[in-house]
Design an enzyme around this catalytic site. Sequence first.
Site, PDB file in Angstrom:
ATOM      1  N   HIS A 122      84.316  18.289 -15.777  1.00  0.00           N
ATOM      2  CA  HIS A 122      83.122  19.135 -15.650  1.00  0.00           C
ATOM      3  C   HIS A 122      83.169  19.971 -14.373  1.00  0.00           C
ATOM      4  O   HIS A 122      83.796  19.604 -13.378  1.00  0.00           O
ATOM      5  CB  HIS A 122      81.822  18.334 -15.789  1.00  0.00           C
ATOM      6  CG  HIS A 122      81.413  17.483 -14.633  1.00  0.00           C
ATOM      7  ND1 HIS A 122      80.875  16.226 -14.798  1.00  0.00           N
ATOM      8  CD2 HIS A 122      81.433  17.694 -13.295  1.00  0.00           C
ATOM      9  CE1 HIS A 122      80.590  15.720 -13.625  1.00  0.00           C
ATOM     10  NE2 HIS A 122      80.920  16.591 -12.689  1.00  0.00           N
ATOM     11  N   GLU A 167      79.036  19.596 -18.769  1.00  0.00           N
ATOM     12  CA  GLU A 167      79.751  18.451 -19.318  1.00  0.00           C
ATOM     13  C   GLU A 167      80.586  18.853 -20.536  1.00  0.00           C
ATOM     14  O   GLU A 167      80.258  19.819 -21.225  1.00  0.00           O
ATOM     15  CB  GLU A 167      78.732  17.380 -19.739  1.00  0.00           C
ATOM     16  CG  GLU A 167      77.893  16.827 -18.593  1.00  0.00           C
ATOM     17  CD  GLU A 167      78.627  15.791 -17.753  1.00  0.00           C
ATOM     18  OE1 GLU A 167      79.847  15.955 -17.521  1.00  0.00           O
ATOM     19  OE2 GLU A 167      77.977  14.832 -17.306  1.00  0.00           O
ATOM     20  N   ASN A 197      85.817  14.018 -15.765  1.00  0.00           N
ATOM     21  CA  ASN A 197      85.931  14.407 -17.176  1.00  0.00           C
ATOM     22  C   ASN A 197      86.137  15.916 -17.336  1.00  0.00           C
ATOM     23  O   ASN A 197      86.037  16.452 -18.427  1.00  0.00           O
ATOM     24  CB  ASN A 197      84.692  13.941 -17.956  1.00  0.00           C
ATOM     25  CG  ASN A 197      83.402  14.565 -17.433  1.00  0.00           C
ATOM     26  OD1 ASN A 197      83.430  15.470 -16.594  1.00  0.00           O
ATOM     27  ND2 ASN A 197      82.272  14.099 -17.936  1.00  0.00           N
ATOM     28  N   ASP A 245      74.078  23.472  -8.802  1.00  0.00           N
ATOM     29  CA  ASP A 245      73.280  22.562  -9.629  1.00  0.00           C
ATOM     30  C   ASP A 245      72.337  21.708  -8.793  1.00  0.00           C
ATOM     31  O   ASP A 245      72.403  21.707  -7.560  1.00  0.00           O
ATOM     32  CB  ASP A 245      74.203  21.659 -10.464  1.00  0.00           C
ATOM     33  CG  ASP A 245      75.351  21.054  -9.646  1.00  0.00           C
ATOM     34  OD1 ASP A 245      75.262  21.057  -8.404  1.00  0.00           O
ATOM     35  OD2 ASP A 245      76.314  20.580 -10.248  1.00  0.00           O
TER      36      ASP A 245
HETATM   37  C1  GLP Z   1      79.083  16.149  -9.331  1.00  0.00           C
HETATM   38  C2  GLP Z   1      78.750  17.614  -9.074  1.00  0.00           C
HETATM   39  C3  GLP Z   1      79.949  18.493  -9.244  1.00  0.00           C
HETATM   40  C4  GLP Z   1      81.104  17.903  -8.457  1.00  0.00           C
HETATM   41  C5  GLP Z   1      81.473  16.569  -9.012  1.00  0.00           C
HETATM   42  C6  GLP Z   1      82.658  15.917  -8.315  1.00  0.00           C
HETATM   43  O1  GLP Z   1      79.017  15.808 -10.658  1.00  0.00           O
HETATM   44  N1  GLP Z   1      77.700  18.114  -9.904  1.00  0.00           N
HETATM   45  O2  GLP Z   1      79.643  19.806  -8.825  1.00  0.00           O
HETATM   46  O3  GLP Z   1      82.203  18.766  -8.504  1.00  0.00           O
HETATM   47  O4  GLP Z   1      80.338  15.733  -8.859  1.00  0.00           O
HETATM   48  O5  GLP Z   1      82.215  15.244  -7.181  1.00  0.00           O
HETATM   49  P1  GLP Z   1      83.135  14.626  -6.071  1.00  0.00           P
HETATM   50  O6  GLP Z   1      83.591  15.774  -5.235  1.00  0.00           O
HETATM   51  O7  GLP Z   1      82.241  13.703  -5.311  1.00  0.00           O
HETATM   52  O8  GLP Z   1      84.242  13.934  -6.766  1.00  0.00           O
END
Ligand code: GLP
Length: 241
Positions: free
Chosen positions: A137, A142, A135, A67
């Site tokens: 995702h 989402e 959440n 993404d």
């Molecule tokens: C973002 C990214 C996700 C990632 C998530 C969790 O929203 N788009 O791909 O998995 O954050 O991030 P973190 O690893 O910093 O908790």
Amino acid sequence: MEIIIFETQQELDTYAASLFINLVNEKPNAVLGLATGSTPIGIYDKIVESYKEHKVSFKEVTTFNLDEYVGINPENDQSYAYYMNQHLFSHIDIPAAQTYLPDGMAADMHEESLRYDTMLAAQPVDIQLLGLGHNGHIGFNEPDVHLSGGTHAVKLKEETREANARFFASMNEVPEYAITMGVGSILKANTLLLVVRGADKAQIVKEALTGPITTSIPASLLQTHARVIVLLDREAGRMLA
Ligand code: GLP
């Protein structure tokens, strides 16, 4: 689904990195699906370490990221393109032309989504790294009443913007939209590697991996995939029996 719980971050990172390194050594033109966020940073550090010790080369590898934020230039240090260069690409021998991210600056997000899906179809991902949002995702898919199969632009939930605000100077700077691979695209990868750390994600880990499959927890769809490896630290795994 194979679930491994690690005592230390070091062990988790080393194990995750070894899955990528072993794959690339067996299949030099492997296609890697990559992720951002705080979770993969230690894994990328270990991969870079192995590269510097001449244990692996990425010259023939292709990568696809999950993404990107919409409206953030790749040169901006908040972009996922910048993150990938900073944590991985600039330290290894992968040609820049073989590293793909969705283009968050594209004029037409629908066109850009089709372009990305066409490239993914031509070069299926061997192993897709995934983090987990609080959440549930994955990528930026989402929770919703329906989920998109292919790459698409998405309006970020406030909770996601708040969770990611720590990377920005203020909440106002956190983009409202992102472009992400869809759950369908993610599930097409040969192997899925879900990595989760921290006590704050223990509940969602339990729901996603052992609860009902539901679009309100996009990561629960991973239960439908034939080859999923889940790497957890002790805190994230503490609610699993
Ligand atoms: C973002 C990214 C996700 C990632 C998530 C969790 O929203 N788009 O791909 O998995 O954050 O991030 P973190 O690893 O910093 O908790």
